[in-house]
Design an enzyme around this catalytic site. Structure first.
Site, short mmCIF file in Angstrom:
data_model
loop_
_atom_site.label_atom_id
_atom_site.label_comp_id
_atom_site.label_asym_id
_atom_site.label_seq_id
_atom_site.Cartn_x
_atom_site.Cartn_y
_atom_site.Cartn_z
N ASN A 13 -2.44 19.28 38.33
CA ASN A 13 -2.35 20.41 37.38
C ASN A 13 -3.10 21.53 38.11
O ASN A 13 -4.32 21.47 38.24
CB ASN A 13 -3.03 20.00 36.09
CG ASN A 13 -2.80 20.92 34.91
OD1 ASN A 13 -3.49 20.82 33.91
ND2 ASN A 13 -1.83 21.81 34.98
N CYS A 75 -8.47 24.56 28.45
CA CYS A 75 -7.73 23.81 29.47
C CYS A 75 -8.68 22.77 30.05
O CYS A 75 -9.70 23.12 30.65
CB CYS A 75 -7.24 24.76 30.56
SG CYS A 75 -6.40 23.89 31.88
N HIS A 166 -1.77 20.14 20.00
CA HIS A 166 -1.07 19.02 20.64
C HIS A 166 -0.29 18.22 19.61
O HIS A 166 -0.78 17.96 18.51
CB HIS A 166 -2.05 18.10 21.36
CG HIS A 166 -2.70 18.76 22.53
ND1 HIS A 166 -2.15 18.75 23.79
CD2 HIS A 166 -3.84 19.50 22.62
CE1 HIS A 166 -2.92 19.44 24.61
NE2 HIS A 166 -3.95 19.91 23.93
N GLU A 215 3.93 21.12 28.57
CA GLU A 215 2.88 22.05 28.15
C GLU A 215 3.43 23.36 27.61
O GLU A 215 4.34 23.95 28.21
CB GLU A 215 1.95 22.38 29.32
CG GLU A 215 0.94 21.30 29.59
CD GLU A 215 -0.17 21.80 30.51
OE1 GLU A 215 -0.57 22.97 30.40
OE2 GLU A 215 -0.61 20.99 31.34
N CYS A 224 -2.50 16.88 32.02
CA CYS A 224 -3.03 17.81 31.02
C CYS A 224 -4.28 17.17 30.42
O CYS A 224 -4.19 16.13 29.77
CB CYS A 224 -1.99 18.10 29.94
SG CYS A 224 -2.60 19.18 28.63
N GLY A 227 -4.50 17.39 26.66
CA GLY A 227 -3.44 16.50 26.16
C GLY A 227 -3.86 15.04 26.23
O GLY A 227 -3.56 14.25 25.31
#
Ligand SMILES: N[C@@H](CCC[C@H](N)C(=O)O)C(=O)O
Length: 279
Positions: A13, A75, A166, A215, A224, A227
């Site tokens: 990521n 994030c 989410h 995403e 993620c 996530g």
């Protein structure tokens, strides 16, 4: 205008990190971030992260633009990269092994571990429908294993906010999910007024979940962090996993714990520097 940047990734990521310690406003606009993130005409990344001055007693602030230019609240992989970037910026003057970071999702605390990983106190998950937000249930109730029709199919979803939204669904085989078709339909479904990130989870065993993600604002990514945290919470709420588990993502593994003692989520994983440049 010339912008200096450093590229980092957390399990694939990937992010463009910008030293923005001179001001509380990002040095570049969302439109320029879109161009920088472009994998054909730019540097290529899932997002741009700014290291800004601290606010309200914190060491630094973090802001991030997704590759579509939208601004998420948090994030998880990005904040591990930010902690590694800050260590690099501070050099030998670095005085401690953790940072208090102001984000749009509250104060987050990443800590550098002796084996070169970053362990992050991600705070507590928010479970009320109005906090996620989703209109799938009345505002004060939780969305746990509720049906949602998407693409001529009924999915049973659980919604969790880690500061950002989410939607988690448990499936037999994550490899068989047509993410690029179904992902955008979840992201833009009217029950998610601020759009959503969507995680598809296969339970390998109670301490091992396999995850693929679509995403919000970035599409398919290799990992993620928020996530993975939200998925562990959903697994516990559905009695499918332990409070500590390995989340296996296409880019590698994260260790996630929902601590019984303080109800906070702890995420441990890598942050790797790729290269530095000027644009
Ligand atoms: N990849 C991130 C999440 C980035 C933000 C997300 N796309 C959103 O819009 O909420 C992570 O590691 O948590």
């Amino acid at each position: 205008m010339t912008i200096e940047f450093t590229k980092y990734h957390g399990l694939g990521n990937d992010f463009i990190l910008i030293d923005n310690r001179c001001a509380l406003t990002p040095l570049i606009t969302p439109e320029i971030a879109i161009r920088m993130c472009d994998r054909h005409f730019g540097i290529g990344a899932d997002g741009v992260i700014f290291a800004l001055p601290g606010q309200k007693g914190t060491d630094y602030s973090m802001r991030i633009f997704n590759s579509d230019g939208s601004e998420p609240e948090m994030c998880g992989n990005g904040i591990r990269c930010l902690a590694a970037f800050l260590t690099e910026l501070e050099g030998i003057s670095r005085s401690k092994d953790y940072y208090l970071i102001h984000t749009l999702a509250g104060v987050i605390r990443p800590q550098l571990t002796d084996d070169g990983q970053v362990r992050v106190d991600m705070g507590s998950p928010r479970l009320l429908a109005q906090e996620v937000p989703t209109t799938l249930a009345p505002g004060e109730s939780k969305v746990i294993n509720l049906p949602l029709e998407i693409g001529n199919q009924t999915w049973h979803i659980t919604c969790v906010s880690m500061g950002n939204p989410h939607c988690i669904t448990f499936v037999e085989d994550v490899a068989s999910i047509p993410l690029e078709i179904i992902g955008p339909q979840f992201e833009h479904h009217p029950v998610f007024p601020q759009r959503t990130n969507t995680e598809f989870i296969q339970v390998v065993n109670p301490s091992h979940l396999k995850m693929r993600v679509w995403e919000r604002g970035a599409g398919i990514t290799l990992a993620c962090g928020t996530g993975a945290c939200a998925s562990l919470v959903a697994g516990v709420l559905n009695n499918l996993c332990d409070r500590m588990a390995i989340i296996e993502l296409p880019g590698g593994n994260l260790e996630i714990e929902w601590a019984e003692t303080d109800q906070r989520i702890y995420m441990t994983g890598p942050a790797e520097r790729v290269f530095t440049g000027k644009m």
